[in-house]
Design a protein around this motif. Structure first.
Motif, mmCIF file in Angstrom:
data_model
loop_
_atom_site.group_PDB
_atom_site.id
_atom_site.type_symbol
_atom_site.label_atom_id
_atom_site.label_comp_id
_atom_site.label_asym_id
_atom_site.label_seq_id
_atom_site.Cartn_x
_atom_site.Cartn_y
_atom_site.Cartn_z
ATOM 1 N N CYS A 117 0.943 -1.624 0.090
ATOM 2 C CA CYS A 117 -0.423 0.294 -0.242
ATOM 3 C C CYS A 117 0.840 0.908 0.161
ATOM 4 O O CYS A 117 0.211 2.143 -0.709
ATOM 5 C CB CYS A 117 -0.705 -0.342 1.130
ATOM 6 N N ARG A 149 -6.174 -6.560 -6.060
ATOM 7 C CA ARG A 149 -4.541 -5.164 -5.956
ATOM 8 C C ARG A 149 -4.414 -4.827 -6.868
ATOM 9 O O ARG A 149 -3.311 -5.017 -7.388
ATOM 10 C CB ARG A 149 -4.417 -5.900 -5.094
ATOM 11 N N CYS A 187 -1.170 2.433 5.545
ATOM 12 C CA CYS A 187 -1.888 1.610 5.657
ATOM 13 C C CYS A 187 -2.665 1.070 6.897
ATOM 14 O O CYS A 187 -2.359 2.321 7.796
ATOM 15 C CB CYS A 187 -1.490 -0.208 5.522
ATOM 16 N N ASP A 188 -3.455 0.158 7.550
ATOM 17 C CA ASP A 188 -4.393 0.062 8.403
ATOM 18 C C ASP A 188 -4.170 0.957 10.397
ATOM 19 O O ASP A 188 -4.184 1.919 11.110
ATOM 20 C CB ASP A 188 -4.705 -0.811 9.080
ATOM 21 N N CYS A 230 -6.395 0.583 1.218
ATOM 22 C CA CYS A 230 -7.697 -0.822 0.123
ATOM 23 C C CYS A 230 -8.890 0.507 0.308
ATOM 24 O O CYS A 230 -9.053 1.199 0.862
ATOM 25 C CB CYS A 230 -7.964 -1.436 1.213
#
Ligand code: FES
Length: 586
Positions: free
Chosen positions: A59, A194, A127-128, A200
């Motif tokens: 990402c 992806r 990213c998360d 995401c």
């Protein structure tokens, strides 16, 4: 109200570089060895760029280009940009779970900022866990900071359909397990899902955290939803670098921005986007770094008065980049204006109200108005009861309406191995009304509180057409997940929480409208079972894992470390023994 910070602050970096003595000499020489000239070293604000670029985190692969654009902005504004790496965390590759390492990354960010000659820092994450870790670290370091999130990846394309990077995978995996999709089609999906860099593409945790970073006032207005590969993200990076120089000169610190009002604005945005439940943990942990009280029940109260406005997966139909097309997070906050603290200061130096003045909505199907929302109340609810004395969370917006009030017999899995061993057993004693319970998956139990909370529907029920069941755990769930899934049950079973007392066949009551989650077993019997149940062995005895187990808090405290929370009177914003005192005694 616009922030007034006319008097320039003394630059923090001057303590390293200004002294005309041996130490100033040594510090300047360190940069001269990188090829910097007198001009570069002549009292310019030094702007760190904390770059979470890593080839282990797909990402973030475009972050070097973003950092280069930030540098252009810093230089154009008269600053000196110094980029540095930090740990990065991949939702896809980091095992057992990135949540085990969020606090470690936040410590890395905090200590790099504190120990370095920086006047401000640009946090490049996407990213998360990287974004919350950076915010938490910067909040604790107390040096001016501005965030630049990485933007969503472009949608995938599968057999004529536009697909996201998470929600569609969960649906197709159920289709595969139920025999509705062939292994060949599934392999085709794998290659398509992806299609490039960026986070995401649904309202998963990364999109949620990007939105909340903007709602908190820590990133530039209109920045969160600009796609990763859109040229406008480069321009935003440049502008972020330019603004970083200004906040260094103004001395605008995270604590000036991350107030209770700002955090409540973020909770309102979280409810309005039906965002990831993971954000509950991250916002509580962030508040804890600043000494701001943000209890779990505040989320429930705010969600109960906030409609869901964004029609984005998993609660809706569209993807995060569509929010940009509809006007971006600025337009979202504009719609939410009656519910926000508009006077909250942001990193622009202006208030939220000033930032969103004149915001327009360009697509009413993606971003609904307050008086005609996607759903009338916010996306999440906080449950309490005999099964969750310290709270549990459900993303009601992504649940099945008919299951939000449900009473059924429990089927218990003791950890992920037990779940994987038995879930598809044709003889599994399960019916559609069964409540699936997973324990041993919390902050200490798993450890690291993995995203195991969306337990798979047993294959034999999938074959009968069952698409959702009540599932309860002390784990988390991917922000792209969905279903009637109760998460973050606290205290977790590994520290003696009541999930540990559930036996197969016990009745469990879920009533979201009453905010209840109860084990329908007499309290004396629950106490008796818990007293007889041994606590699990310690999974780590050395290294970071051992430190983690010693210090991690429960979900209702954001799963932060006790030693990282703000301690009144113990602010430590500078390295001990920093130069002045040390040099004067030399
Ligand atoms: Fe990085 Fe989803 S895997 S944002």
């Amino acid at each position: 109200m616009t922030a007034s910070r006319e008097a320039p602050v003394t630059l923090r970096s001057s303590r390293w570089f200004a002294p005309k003595d041996l130490f100033g000499f040594l510090h300047r020489t360190a940069l001269r060895s990188e090829g910097f000239s007198d001009i570069a070293l002549s009292g310019r604000p030094v702007i760190g760029i904390a770059n979470s670029h890593s080839e282990l985190v797909s990402c973030n692969l475009h972050f070097d280009a973003l950092a280069a654009a930030v540098k252009r902005g810093v230089q154009a504004a008269g600053g000196l940009a110094l980029e540095f790496p930090t740990i990065s965390l991949s939702e896809m590759l980091t095992k057992p779970t990135t949540m085990l390492y969020r606090n470690l990354m936040s410590m890395d960010v905090e200590e790099m900022i504190r120990s370095s000659p920086l006047d401000a820092v640009v946090l490049v994450g996407g990213c998360d866990k990287t974004v919350p870790a950076q915010l938490m670290g910067a909040a604790s370091a107390g040096v001016p900071a501005i965030a630049l999130t990485g933007g969503p990846m472009q949608p995938g394309s599968f057999r004529g359909r536009r697909i996201g990077a998470g929600t569609d995978i969960w649906r197709c995996t159920d289709d595969l397990r139920a025999g509705r999709m062939s292994p060949g089609e599934y392999a085709e999906l794998e290659a398509a899902t992806r299609p490039g860099v960026g986070h995401c593409s649904e309202m998963g945790t990364a999109s949620t955290m990007a939105t909340l970073t903007e709602a908190l006032g820590m990133s530039l207005p209109g920045s969160a939803a600009v796609p990763a590969t859109d040229a406008r993200r480069g321009a935003l990076a440049e502008e972020t670098g330019r603004r970083a120089v200004e906040i260094a000169q103004e001395g605008l610190r995270p604590a000036d921005i991350l107030t209770l009002e700002a955090l409540e604005n973020a909770v309102t945005a979280l409810a309005a986007i039906a965002g990831s439940t993971n954000a509950v943990l991250h916002l509580i942990a962030l508040a804890g770094r600043l000494g701001v009280d943000l209890p779990l029940d505040r989320f429930d109260r705010i969600a109960a008065r906030t409609p869901v406005l964004t029609n984005i997966q998993p609660a809706g139909e569209y993807l995060f980049e569509d929010l940009q097309r509809a006007g971006g997070v600025t337009a979202l906050l504009g719609e939410l204006a009656p519910l926000l603290h508009l006077e909250a200061l942001t990193v622009t130096g202006r208030t939220v109200g000033e930032n969103i003045a004149g915001a327009e909505v360009w697509d009413r199907d993606v971003l609904r108005p307050l008086d005609a929302p996607l759903q009338p109340v916010g996306g999440l609810a906080v449950l309490r009861g005999s099964l969750a004395p310290d709270g549990a969370v459900i993303k009601a917006s992504a649940a099945t309406e008919g299951l939000l009030a449900h009473r059924g017999p429990a089927l218990v899995f003791d950890g992920i191995d037990d779940l994987l061993d038995r879930i598809d057993d044709p003889d599994l004693p399960v019916v559609a009304d069964t409540v699936l319970v997973l324990r041993g998956a919390g902050p200490k139990g798993a450890p690291g509180m993995p995203e195991w909370g969306m337990l798979p529907i047993p294959r034999k029920l999938l074959a009968q057409g069952v698409t959702d069941m009540v599932r309860i755990s002390d784990a988390r769930m991917s922000g792209t997940g969905y279903g009637t899934v109760v998460l973050h049950t606290a205290p977790e079973s590994a520290v003696g929480g009541p999930l540990g007392a559930v036996n197969d066949g016990d009745e469990i009551l879920l009533d979201v409208s009453a905010r209840r989650l109860d084990l329908c077993v007499a309290p004396q019997e629950v106490s008796r079972r818990l007293a007889q149940r041994p606590l699990p062995d310690r999974p780590y005895r050395r290294g970071y894992g051992s430190i983690y187990l010693d210090h991690v808090l429960q979900a209702d405290a954001g799963a932060d470390f006790d030693v990282l929370r703000h301690r009144p009177g113990e602010a430590e914003t500078e390295p001990r023994g920093l130069l002045e005192g040390w040099i004067s005694g030399w």
